[in-house]
Scaffold this motif. Structure first.
Motif, PDB file in Angstrom:
ATOM      1  N   ILE A  89      -3.371  -6.256  -1.326  1.00 21.95           N
ATOM      2  CA  ILE A  89      -3.447  -5.122  -2.030  1.00 21.95           C
ATOM      3  C   ILE A  89      -5.121  -4.386  -1.914  1.00 21.95           C
ATOM      4  O   ILE A  89      -6.069  -5.219  -2.043  1.00 21.95           O
ATOM      5  N   VAL A 124      -0.252  -1.391  -8.443  1.00 17.94           N
ATOM      6  CA  VAL A 124      -1.236  -0.980  -7.311  1.00 17.94           C
ATOM      7  C   VAL A 124      -1.553   0.612  -7.405  1.00 17.94           C
ATOM      8  O   VAL A 124      -2.726   1.146  -7.404  1.00 17.94           O
ATOM      9  N   ASN A 137       0.938  -1.249  -0.007  1.00 21.00           N
ATOM     10  CA  ASN A 137       0.091  -0.031  -0.012  1.00 21.00           C
ATOM     11  C   ASN A 137       0.857   1.245  -0.140  1.00 21.00           C
ATOM     12  O   ASN A 137       1.899   1.349   0.868  1.00 21.00           O
TER      13      ASN A 137
END
Length: 450
Positions: A55, A360, A15
């Motif tokens: 994620i 991500v 993250n």
């Protein structure tokens, strides 16, 4: 569905560019705690995340789920279910349905329908036409994720080609304006030339020349000029050429996306396929803008790495298998993609072309920032628990029997991808366990900080 506590333990949590092995606790639909070791509350479900990547769910800013009016191809129920099986926990859906989403009544009707059937979170675009400027002027900024303008060919009256109308939309938009940029007169001339030479038997591999790079470049330049003139927040969809990339600034930071004037999106199929694939896949990868050359594909990947491309999406657009069997002019453009979009991006990771951090950022964080989403797009305490658990080392063969699309086909069928989605949570609900996806409508209307 009743809210329960879930502890995902010992996962590799990724993250905001940081990886850490630890636990994540979900309570009442939100992320309650992230830490190195968390004690499971009494009665909590515990999921062992050892060896897996955790994620935030992908937020897809461009899908066509075909409802209302085109439900032979797909529906909010079927396509949202396929989406969560692919790790997409939220979607933003396009207005070219029947009736078109070009007024507030049609917009709210879609929200009402999604509340009844959608497994994933949702928001909808208001479509621009040559005659709905008054609707755009009065649009509540929290009522739609954005305004969609087809500056290239579309259906009905959704091709906005009146320059005064375009200027009015750009000048009055209170939400991001998203453009499909292709110059229709150029394409029409290319189609006429191809028809004169081949009749109805135009080879599919010419699609990239008919829906040409020049048509994309001209239209993209026009959109950018309008945005600069009027100070509009412009998001240009599905960039497909190397030349267009030179028009954008390099190194746009994640923090600046919230207030950026002009941003760019690439789609998974333009990153995955080139015109060499027409030989084996034919109309299965016919889409607009077209899949172009290997040079373009590699340039797009490079632009993702260099933060020229801000967001990666799918442009998921299912058609029936029978429709796709038509001749060049009859086979419709569009590809079903949501069930394997993230997995196709992980292929670039395995090949050393994209980092996990970049994937991500482009599929979650950047979308949340660009669209000012409230409490989504990150693994943060207090945020909605929209999560995906991935096994990067569990190959998955794409089998027709496992496809959840209503159209029941994929250009990836028969191919083995090197990763698997093993779990998806939407608002804290475990909607996909690696084999089965729920049909429960647990998706929520997304809110904005506007």
């Amino acid at each position: 569905m009743p809210m329960t506590s879930t502890l995902i333990s010992n996962a590799e949590i990724l993250n905001e560019g940081i990886r850490q092995t630890g636990d994540l606790l979900i309570e009442n639909g939100r992320i309650a705690k992230i830490g190195g070791s968390i004690t499971a509350p009494a009665g909590a479900t515990v999921i062992d995340g050892t060896g897996k990547l955790l994620i935030p769910g992908m937020i897809d800013d461009q899908v066509h789920f075909r409802e209302p009016g085109l439900t032979a191809k797909g529906s909010m129920a079927t396509e949202s279910r396929a989406a969560v099986a692919g790790g997409i926990t939220s979607f933003m859906e396009m207005p070219n349905v029947n009736p078109q989403t070009t007024n507030i009544e049609a917009l709210e009707a879609k929200y009402d329908r999604a509340a009844e059937v959608s497994v994933a979170n949702y928001s909808f675009y208001l479509g621009a036409t040559n005659d709905n400027l008054d609707v755009i002027k009065t649009l509540d900024p929290n009522a739609a994720c954005g305004i969609k303008i087809f500056m290239g060919a579309s259906t009905g009256n959704m091709l906005v080609d009146n320059k005064e109308t375009l200027a009015g939309i750009f000048a009055n938009a209170k939400v991001p304006v998203l453009t499909h940029c292709e110059d229709s007169p150029m394409i029409a001339a290319n189609e006429a030339a191809a028809r004169a030479k081949y009749g109805e038997a135009v080879p599919i591999h010419l699609h990239g020349e008919i829906r040409s790079r020049e048509a994309c470049i001209k239209s993209t330049k026009m959109a950018m000029e309008l945005a600069k003139e009027h100070g509009t927040k412009l998001h240009i969809l599905h960039i497909s050429t190397a030349e267009e990339l030179a028009l954008f600034e390099e190194g746009t930071s994640l923090a600046s996306l919230k207030d950026a004037n002009i941003t760019a999106e690439a789609c998974v199929h333009h990153l995955f396929y080139s015109d060499e694939d027409y030989q084996t896949l034919g109309a299965q990868i016919k889409c607009n803008p077209s899949v172009k050359t290997e040079r373009d594909r590699l340039a797009l990947l490079d632009a993702v790495r260099r933060d020229i491309i801000d967001v990666i999406a799918t442009d998921h657009a299912p058609h029936t298998w029978e429709e796709k069997q038509g001749t060049y002019f009859k086979a419709p453009s569009g590809v079903p993609l949501v069930q394997h979009a993230l997995l196709s991006l992980f292929e670039h990771y395995h090949a050393g072309a994209l980092s996990l951090e970049t994937i991500v950022q482009k599929t979650s964080h950047a979308v949340a920032e660009r669209f000012n989403l409230k409490d989504r797009g990150y693994l943060r305490e207090g945020y909605h628990a929209d999560l995906v658990l991935v096994d990067l080392n569990a190959p998955q063969k794409i089998d027709k029997d496992d496809l959840l699309y209503k159209c029941q086909w994929s250009p990836l069928e028969g191919r083995t991808l090197r990763s698997s989605i093993t779990g998806t949570w939407v608002n804290g609900v475990h909607v996909y366990d690696g084999k089965h996806a729920t049909t429960e409508p647990v998706g929520q209307r997304m809110a904005f900080n506007r």
